[in-house]
Design an enzyme around this catalytic site. Structure first.
Site, short mmCIF file in Angstrom:
data_model
loop_
_atom_site.label_atom_id
_atom_site.label_comp_id
_atom_site.label_asym_id
_atom_site.label_seq_id
_atom_site.Cartn_x
_atom_site.Cartn_y
_atom_site.Cartn_z
N ASP A 36 0.81 -1.20 0.00
CA ASP A 36 0.00 0.00 0.00
C ASP A 36 0.85 1.26 0.00
OD1 ASP A 36 0.84 -0.49 2.68
OD2 ASP A 36 -0.56 1.05 3.31
N GLU A 37 0.22 2.34 -0.43
CA GLU A 37 0.73 3.70 -0.26
C GLU A 37 2.11 3.93 -0.88
OE1 GLU A 37 -1.81 4.95 3.68
OE2 GLU A 37 0.30 4.47 3.96
N VAL A 38 2.30 3.49 -2.09
CA VAL A 38 3.50 3.84 -2.84
C VAL A 38 3.25 5.19 -3.51
CG1 VAL A 38 5.00 3.23 -4.76
CG2 VAL A 38 4.22 1.46 -3.18
#
Length: 857
Positions: A527-529
């Site tokens: 997540d959250e790249v």
């Protein structure tokens, strides 16, 4: 972690949370006087001046420096490091200090030419503006420590720091009358009328003919159930002071675990008669859950002191869980939690029939498990302290302080520790899913492998140095993660990245094998790249040139998880991750949206979906409808790290709303949009517009909802007591909803009949918590520091009425301005005394809630 996406999009916060920690480092003689003057004799006070400053979503606050010592603070030659959002800046352009971000939540404050020094007794008052509103202390600047320019390698904690609560309720905190109204529908149900098994069993009947249990009553079980029998006997030993005998056969009064074919994988039957207690099950797991139900039948006070006998109600129970995946996730990366606390949490999970422990073992701020052959992972990635280069340990985060020996910032599980945890969970029928966060949220791993690279390069071992490198040394990409890091994403085009992940995977599997613990999956995050990663990486450009399937930066995502999926399949495992693992980016006219990626649907990829906010309100159902196996981890109902209430005194984050025990209880898994009753500000929804056009769960996709999960992210968790406070009692709502069958009110929750049924079930649930389960948890597994709810109170017609969310708690009050104690008056009805009345709720062990204050004029 998941929540910080939303925080960043709103420019977050004022700050990270934490507490000042003692510093073991000693200053050199030339600095001792000066450092002491600041760390011991300079006080800092921070307070909010104005919310919505200049009409914007920002706050104006003031930090006051006061010299309480005998020596001056010089005009220059020093810096103060602290933790906060990078948006935290001096209001005035000619301020006496300036603030610059270092990385992540670490900032540095330095004097400007306008700072003229601080004489003894003097003060300096500096105003700051920062994005966001200040609901509670979780967004205050914290973790201040001093560094002298003469030796920038040492940091000295500023011990004297005070945060002042705003005098006026400009933020809209919950008031006592609001809490009173919330509690007003709760009925007090006599303890004898409460269901004696928790979570609520599928079928339950009391017969009126109970059993007298003593330490002399043996536990009889076949060989297949000996583990379950031994665990039960050990628990009864804590009740009676003597451990019952465990046998394979015998006559007379006994607790009997017996095999019965044809029951479900976790199903059991429990019968209590005057002659015997019988637990029937097909599997050891079923037998175990039968014994856990038996434990909840014991009087809640049974553990308070040694008993000679206890009376158990006569019951007939047939039971099995609604969901096969009943999970709790613990983040030990942001702040570390000791092995003893993990084992204690596993005991709690087992009692309430939670069967999946999702272990978040690494993140930007820490790597917490020993991997043989990669010592830097824990030597560097497992420690935090003041550093100029992070070659020996990571920078502080979340106010962990300059001391590398701080036990919240630093710490890890040895290989032996982890094997012990796995065995402990295995015996309690809990599957441990390890999470290796990739490719984002991986800063601790990246920095660790950088240190390894540097060490081996100095030894002239270039090939070995590059074997596990996680970044392209020539990458010029510019990005900023939602936690403000610019160097926390693994480069997925490097072959060495896959060497590293295979090495970690195989070492983990070896630990599971040694422990004899089951493992079907590894969670690889996903997540959250942030945008901007990999765009200026030469190795990425080479990959895009040589691999026809990688045409764009977005394609690297599918390339990476495709390789991970293949690696896991070769080891007979399936891939788990956060929802992004199963999403595909769609770019249309510069607008980015996400849709379920059909590529992995048939690969048995499991996704924990947390984001059910805004445009993603229906994302869990969209992914289930597309064929993914979904674990509902909805931020709206299950995030344990969110504050219980919108109150200044309630610790915890609030970017995703507030989660009290009722949120999980009234969650409807197959129609959860009907469970969304309030907005993120905890105000009742006044419109259904947010649900317009949202995708509902298809009936045939119900099988794709494999379970429920409650995560606890640890940014604000600095002690076992705070950890337990944030989890309990609200995790019991998840335990009820994950195990118990669909309640009658869930089918048509808007109808008057359903609302009445809900109020009845809710009253019974909170009575069970207040009168049975929380009193039990005062002593179970050494005792838990659960939250005691605040008292609701309202002044009407010259009298003050009070109530509490959990019947069974005792309300006490004072009229002289002092805080209530266990010796204060017991509230039994409306109070007519005038003036300032203070109320608090007390549990059976004498612990109290925070104080509620009401003026009766």
């Amino acid at each position: 972690m998941k929540h910080l996406l939303v925080l960043s999009m709103s420019l977050l916060s004022i700050c990270s949370s934490g507490q000042n920690q003692p510093n073991a480092s000693q200053p050199n003689p030339t600095q001792a006087t000066a450092s002491k003057a600041v760390t011991d004799q300079i006080s800092l006070t921070w307070s909010v001046i104005e919310e919505k400053h200049l009409g914007k979503n920002q706050s104006l606050s003031v930090l006051t420096f006061k010299n309480t010592g005998k020596e001056a603070l010089p005009a220059s030659g020093w810096s103060l490091y602290f933790h906060c959002s990078p948006s935290f800046k001096p209001k005035a352009t000619d301020a006496p200090v300036k603030v610059e971000p270092i990385n992540g939540d670490l900032l540095r404050m330095e004097p400007t030419t306008n700072f003229k020094g601080l004489a003894p007794g003097g003060t300096v008052r500096v105003e700051f503006v920062a994005a966001g509103q200040i609901v509670n202390e979780s967004r205050a600047p914290k973790g201040f420590y001093l560094v002298w320019d003469k030796d920038k390698t040492k940091g000295f904690t500023v011990e004297n720091y005070t945060i002042i609560k705003p005098a006026h309720n400009a933020i809209g905190w919950v008031e006592p009358k609001d809490i009173y109204q919330q509690n007003s529908s709760i009925r007090d149900i006599p303890a004898e009328k409460l269901t004696k098994v928790f979570p609520t069993p599928a079928q339950y009947k009391e017969t009126g003919n109970g059993f007298t249990l003593t330490g002399a009553v043996p536990v009889i079980a076949p060989a297949a159930f000996q583990n379950e029998a031994s665990l039960l006997a050990a628990h009864l030993g804590t009740v009676f002071g003597q451990k019952p005998e465990v046998k394979t056969s015998g006559t007379g009064k006994a607790i009997r675990l017996q095999k019965k074919e044809g029951l479900g994988a976790e199903a059991y039957e429990l019968t209590v008669t005057p002659q015997e207690i019988v637990v029937s099950a097909t599997t050891p797991a079923g037998a175990f859950y039968g014994t856990q139900s038996l434990k909840t039948m014991l009087p809640p006070s049974a553990l308070a002191k040694k008993q000679t006998s206890v009376e158990l109600a006569g019951v007939q129970v047939k039971d099995e869980p609604r969901f096969g995946h009943r999970a709790f996730m613990l983040d030990v990366a942001r702040n570390f939690h000791q092995k003893a606390e993990v084992l204690k949490l596993l005991d709690m999970m087992a009692l309430y029939k939670l069967n999946v422990f999702h272990f978040h073992l690494n993140d930007d701020e820490g790597w917490r498990i020993e991997i043989p052959g990669l010592p830097e992972l824990t030597q560097v990635g497992g420690r935090r302290g003041h550093t100029l280069d992070e070659k020996n340990f990571l920078q502080p985060s979340y106010a962990s302080g300059p001391d590398v020996n701080n036990t919240t910032g630093s710490g890890y599980y040895t290989r032996a520790d982890f094997v012990e945890i796995l065995k402990y969970a295995r015996d309690r029928h809990i599957k441990v899913i390890p999470e290796v966060e990739t490719p984002g949220h991986a800063r601790a791993a990246i920095k660790s492998m950088d240190a390894r690279y540097e060490r081996l390069m100095k030894e002239g071992k270039k090939a070995e140095a590059e074997q596990y490198l996680l970044r392209d040394l020539n990458d010029k990409s510019v990005y900023r993660s939602v936690q403000y890091f610019n160097d926390n994403v693994i480069n997925v085009a490097l072959p060495s990245t896959y060497n590293f992940l295979e090495k970690v995977t195989d070492e983990l599997l070896a630990m599971y094998k040694e422990a004899g613990a089951p493992i079907q999956t590894i969670h690889f995050g996903g997540d959250e790249v942030p945008n901007g990663v990999w765009e200026k990486s030469p190795v990425v450009q080479n990959l895009m040139t040589s691999n026809a399937n990688v045409k764009t930066i977005d394609d690297l995502w599918y390339y990476f998880f495709g390789k991970l999926n293949d690696m896991l399949k070769a080891r007979s495992l399936y891939l788990s991750g956060w929802e992004e693992v199963g999403l595909r980016k769609i770019r249309t006219n510069g607008r980015l949206t996400y849709a379920a990626n059909p590529e992995y649907v048939k690969e048995n990829v499991h996704v924990d979906v947390w984001n059910n906010q805004g445009a993603n309100l229906d994302l869990p159902y969209r992914m289930a409808n597309a064929g993914y196996k979904v674990v509902l981890t909805n931020v709206s109902h299950f995030y344990m790290d969110l504050a219980y209430q919108k109150a200044y005194e309630e610790n915890g984050l609030y970017w995703g709303g507030y989660t009290d025990v009722d949120k999980a209880f009234y969650f409807i898994p197959f129609d959860y949009m009907k469970s969304i009753k309030v907005n993120d500000d905890n105000k009742p929804l006044t419109s259904n517009a947010i649900f317009a056009g949202k995708e509902q769960l298809n009936p045939e996709a119900r099988a794709n909802i494999v379970g429920l999960q409650a995560p606890l992210w640890s940014e604000t968790i600095l002690s076992p007591q705070r950890l337990e406070y944030m989890i309990m009692p609200k995790i019991l709502g998840l335990a009820e909803r994950a195990w118990a069958q669909d309640p009658s009110w869930a089918t048509n929750p808007e109808s008057a009949q359903s609302q009445a049924a809900y109020q009845q079930d809710w009253s019974e649930f909170v009575n069970i918590l207040g009168k049975r389960e929380l009193p039990r948890l005062n002593y179970y597994a050494g005792g838990f520091h659960y939250r005691i709810p605040t008292v609701g109170a309202v002044a009407e017609n010259g009298k003050v009425k009070a109530n509490v969310q959990l019947p069974g708690m005792t309300i006490r009050y004072t009229t002289n301005g002092s805080d209530p104690t266990v010796k204060s008056k017991v509230y039994t009805g409306p109070v007519s005394e005038k003036g300032t009345l203070k109320f608090a709720a007390f549990d059976a062990a004498g612990r109290s809630s925070r104080v509620t204050t009401v003026e009766n004029k």
